[in-house]
Design a protein around this motif. Structure first.
Motif, mmCIF file in Angstrom:
data_model
loop_
_atom_site.group_PDB
_atom_site.id
_atom_site.type_symbol
_atom_site.label_atom_id
_atom_site.label_comp_id
_atom_site.label_asym_id
_atom_site.label_seq_id
_atom_site.Cartn_x
_atom_site.Cartn_y
_atom_site.Cartn_z
ATOM 1 N N LEU A 166 0.860 -1.171 0.000
ATOM 2 C CA LEU A 166 0.000 0.000 0.000
ATOM 3 C C LEU A 166 0.901 1.227 0.000
ATOM 4 O O LEU A 166 1.815 1.347 0.827
ATOM 5 N N GLY A 167 0.655 2.144 -0.935
ATOM 6 C CA GLY A 167 1.424 3.375 -0.965
ATOM 7 C C GLY A 167 1.988 3.675 -2.334
ATOM 8 O O GLY A 167 1.579 3.080 -3.352
ATOM 9 N N ILE A 168 2.943 4.591 -2.369
ATOM 10 C CA ILE A 168 3.578 5.030 -3.619
ATOM 11 C C ILE A 168 5.084 4.949 -3.420
ATOM 12 O O ILE A 168 5.632 5.513 -2.464
ATOM 13 N N TYR A 169 5.743 4.231 -4.335
ATOM 14 C CA TYR A 169 7.191 4.076 -4.225
ATOM 15 C C TYR A 169 7.861 4.499 -5.527
ATOM 16 O O TYR A 169 7.539 3.969 -6.593
ATOM 17 N N VAL A 170 8.786 5.453 -5.419
ATOM 18 C CA VAL A 170 9.541 5.927 -6.578
ATOM 19 C C VAL A 170 10.920 5.284 -6.532
ATOM 20 O O VAL A 170 11.731 5.572 -5.641
ATOM 21 N N ASN A 171 11.185 4.411 -7.491
ATOM 22 C CA ASN A 171 12.465 3.707 -7.583
ATOM 23 C C ASN A 171 13.216 4.248 -8.795
ATOM 24 O O ASN A 171 12.793 4.024 -9.932
ATOM 25 N N PRO A 172 14.319 4.973 -8.588
ATOM 26 C CA PRO A 172 15.015 5.603 -9.716
ATOM 27 C C PRO A 172 15.407 4.640 -10.830
ATOM 28 O O PRO A 172 15.407 5.014 -12.006
ATOM 29 N N ALA A 173 15.743 3.400 -10.477
ATOM 30 C CA ALA A 173 16.204 2.439 -11.481
ATOM 31 C C ALA A 173 15.062 1.846 -12.297
ATOM 32 O O ALA A 173 15.293 1.298 -13.385
ATOM 33 N N PHE A 174 13.828 1.982 -11.809
ATOM 34 C CA PHE A 174 12.717 1.317 -12.490
ATOM 35 C C PHE A 174 11.542 2.244 -12.800
ATOM 36 O O PHE A 174 11.028 2.245 -13.915
ATOM 37 N N GLY A 175 11.075 2.999 -11.830
ATOM 38 C CA GLY A 175 9.921 3.863 -12.054
ATOM 39 C C GLY A 175 9.085 3.975 -10.795
ATOM 40 O O GLY A 175 9.537 3.673 -9.690
ATOM 41 N N THR A 176 7.840 4.427 -10.961
ATOM 42 C CA THR A 176 6.936 4.658 -9.832
ATOM 43 C C THR A 176 5.877 3.569 -9.758
ATOM 44 O O THR A 176 5.227 3.248 -10.760
ATOM 45 N N THR A 177 5.711 3.013 -8.575
ATOM 46 C CA THR A 177 4.671 2.018 -8.334
ATOM 47 C C THR A 177 3.623 2.611 -7.400
ATOM 48 O O THR A 177 3.958 3.093 -6.316
ATOM 49 N N VAL A 178 2.364 2.586 -7.833
ATOM 50 C CA VAL A 178 1.239 3.005 -6.999
ATOM 51 C C VAL A 178 0.473 1.745 -6.623
ATOM 52 O O VAL A 178 0.018 1.000 -7.502
ATOM 53 N N ALA A 179 0.346 1.498 -5.326
ATOM 54 C CA ALA A 179 -0.276 0.263 -4.858
ATOM 55 C C ALA A 179 -1.554 0.563 -4.076
ATOM 56 O O ALA A 179 -1.509 1.127 -2.984
ATOM 57 N N ASN A 180 -2.694 0.202 -4.651
ATOM 58 C CA ASN A 180 -3.984 0.252 -3.966
ATOM 59 C C ASN A 180 -4.350 -1.159 -3.521
ATOM 60 O O ASN A 180 -3.691 -2.138 -3.890
ATOM 61 N N PHE A 181 -5.434 -1.268 -2.790
ATOM 62 C CA PHE A 181 -5.773 -2.569 -2.208
ATOM 63 C C PHE A 181 -7.269 -2.656 -1.962
ATOM 64 O O PHE A 181 -7.907 -1.664 -1.594
ATOM 65 N N ALA A 182 -7.821 -3.844 -2.191
ATOM 66 C CA ALA A 182 -9.240 -4.081 -1.906
ATOM 67 C C ALA A 182 -9.388 -5.393 -1.137
ATOM 68 O O ALA A 182 -8.662 -6.361 -1.399
#
Length: 524
Positions: free
Chosen positions: A68-84
């Motif tokens: 859950l959350g937002i992670y910016v990884n310089p080597a790969f990109g941005t991951t936005v994680a939602n959950f249900a």
């Protein structure tokens, strides 16, 4: 009597000599050697063909841990994680009472954490499995979900299990019910942060005695009352969990950037709960008078779940590598969890196995050594472990099954230390340098048995080496760089948000190229 004793002694000595001889002979023919001291063994280095493979939308329902959350990884990109998640009654068919009135509603989900130290009687915690800047904040909105998550797939006449995938966010976003439920102070919604603070609560009994309880850090949010007041007023919907899940279809956790630095956490949502405190009337039979009683209804965050992952702002080098992999081999291998990427390996060139067989070598040990591209990964954390498996059949190789080692630190994620794949950290730079995976028995079998299939190998990041089952990719049109069907990837890879960049078999740095190292004994 004396003769019997004498013969027993002779038998014991003979048994010891025989077992020692067997053990000595067993080591000679190639028992696994522990450690990196290979004595006077001969070595052989074999080139490996390795290429990238993109993992697009993949099954992500009912994972053992979720992001859950937002992670910016310089080597790969941005991951936005939602959950249900669906929600269930801790105790079905509760007695609600007459005219229930909500007092408070709280959601609590514990974080993975450990105690770092104790200061002035207070436990100081460090959060585990959390990524991004310590001061990272974001917008967090929790909604009642209007999307029902069935156990069986209606599109398959309810024969197979219903699957949900990483790119199914829109299903839940458009079906959310009403306004945001978390209505506490700003730090619980528009400026939410994963707090490492110990939770302290004070309660008083009827006599006024105060009790202080302390718990490990957790997501602890106040939820608005009207939705749950309606629930209490609909007591017939609480008769069974099947009825309840149709009535209240669950929660949808949505995160958004608030313009600043953000953060992501891996969480065990199934340990979460909603505690509804209310007052209701109960009848006193002695005088038919009515009084108010404090009552509690507990809802568990359990049953069907799905992690909803969105990958954006991809690093150009990463995006190019996974969308245009080279069937002749890539210079760099990109392994990333979630909706990410892995690599495919092909051992031994045509005719190489036949040549080795003809020499009669006794294989003592065989390892794959993966060197991390330290320049590409200098600003990104490396995953703690990678996992090698039989790509053709989506199952572990024999060395995985044969490794019975357990963790000396009782960490379940560090078992199978001989098979390994565990990150090796440079003591000077404190950064990861290599991953080593032992495939001795796999190589022995290929050499010993001419009818053995030299299967392709898959290599991916893993969150838990104990989880080896594959998850399905959405659609049936996915292909490898060589045009072969690609329908599944390791489930534990979906559960790890991190990635690593490795030198491939075609790396321009010859000293770092991916190789198969074989230690062998020549026949007499």
């Amino acid at each position: 009597m004396h003769n019997t004793s004498f013969f027993r002694k002779i038998l014991l000595v003979a048994s010891v000599v025989f077992l020692y001889s067997c053990d000595k002979d067993f080591n000679v023919i190639g028992d696994d050697l522990i450690g990196d001291n290979h004595f006077d063994l001969a070595t052989y280095s074999s080139d490996i063909l390795a290429y990238n493979q993109q993992i697009t939308s993949i099954q992500s329902n009912n994972l053992t841990s979720n992001h859950l959350g937002i992670y910016v990884n310089p080597a790969f990109g941005t991951t936005v994680a939602n959950f249900a998640t669906q929600v269930t009654l801790a105790a079905p068919n509760p007695t609600i009472g007459e005219s229930p009135t909500i007092q408070s509603v709280e959601l609590e989900i514990p974080y993975y954490s450990h105690i770092d130290k104790v200061e002035n009687g207070k436990n100081i915690y460090i959060l585990d499995s959390i990524y991004g800047p310590v001061d990272g904040k974001m917008n967090l909105s929790i909604y009642e979900s209007g999307y029902y998550m069935p156990n069986l797939d209606p599109d398959d006449n309810f024969v197979s299990s219903k699957l949900f995938f990483t790119d199914d966010n829109s299903l839940f976003d458009i079906a959310k019910v009403g306004a945001r439920l978390n209505n506490g102070p700003d730090e619980e919604n528009i400026n939410f942060r994963f707090s490492p603070e110990e939770i302290t609560e004070k309660t008083k009994d009827d006599a006024g005695k105060e009790t202080v309880t302390k718990r490990a850090p957790a997501m602890k949010l106040k939820l608005s009352g009207p939705t749950f007041q309606k629930m209490l007023n609909s007591s017939t919907k609480l008769a069974t969990n099947d009825v309840f899940k149709e009535y209240f279809r669950g929660l949808y956790f949505k995160v958004e950037s608030n313009g600043g630095a953000s953060r992501m956490a891996t969480m065990d949502f199934k340990k979460g709960k909603i505690t509804i405190k209310y007052r209701a009337k109960t009848e006193i039979t002695t005088d038919a008078d009515e009084t108010m009683e404090d009552k509690t209804l507990v809802l568990n965050l359990s049953d069907n779940t799905v992690n909803l992952l969105q990958e954006t702002n991809l690093n150009p080098s990463y995006n190019t590598a996974i969308t245009t992999p080279k069937a002749t081999g890539d210079e760099k291998l990109y392994l990333k969890g979630g909706e990410g990427s892995m690599a495919i390996l092909e051992l031994f060139k045509p005719g190489e196995l036949e040549e080795i067989r003809s020499k009669g070598w006794l294989i003592n040990e065989a390892n794959l050594i993966f060197n991390i591209d330290s320049d590409a990964m200098k600003n990104s954390p490396e995953p703690n472990r990678i996992y090698l498996y039989d790509f053709n059949n989506n199952r572990p190789i024999v060395d995985y099954y044969n490794d019975g080692t357990s963790s000396a630190t009782t960490d379940a994620k560090k078992i199978k230390q001989v098979f390994s794949g565990i990150l090796n950290v440079d003591p000077v730079t404190k950064k990861g340098s290599t991953y080593k995976i032992r495939i001795t028995n796999h190589v022995r079998n290929l050499i010993k048995y001419k009818d053995s299939t030299n299967v392709k190998m898959g290599i991916a990041v893993t969150e838990d080496i104990n989880i080896v089952a594959p998850n399905k990719l959405k659609g049936t049109d996915k292909k490898t760089a060589k045009g072969e069907p690609f329908t599944k990837a390791p489930r534990a890879s979906v559960m790890n948000p991190l990635g690593t960049i490795l030198h491939g078999g075609n790396s321009p740095d010859e000293s770092k190229r991916l190789k198969l190292q074989i230690y062998y004994t020549k026949p007499n």
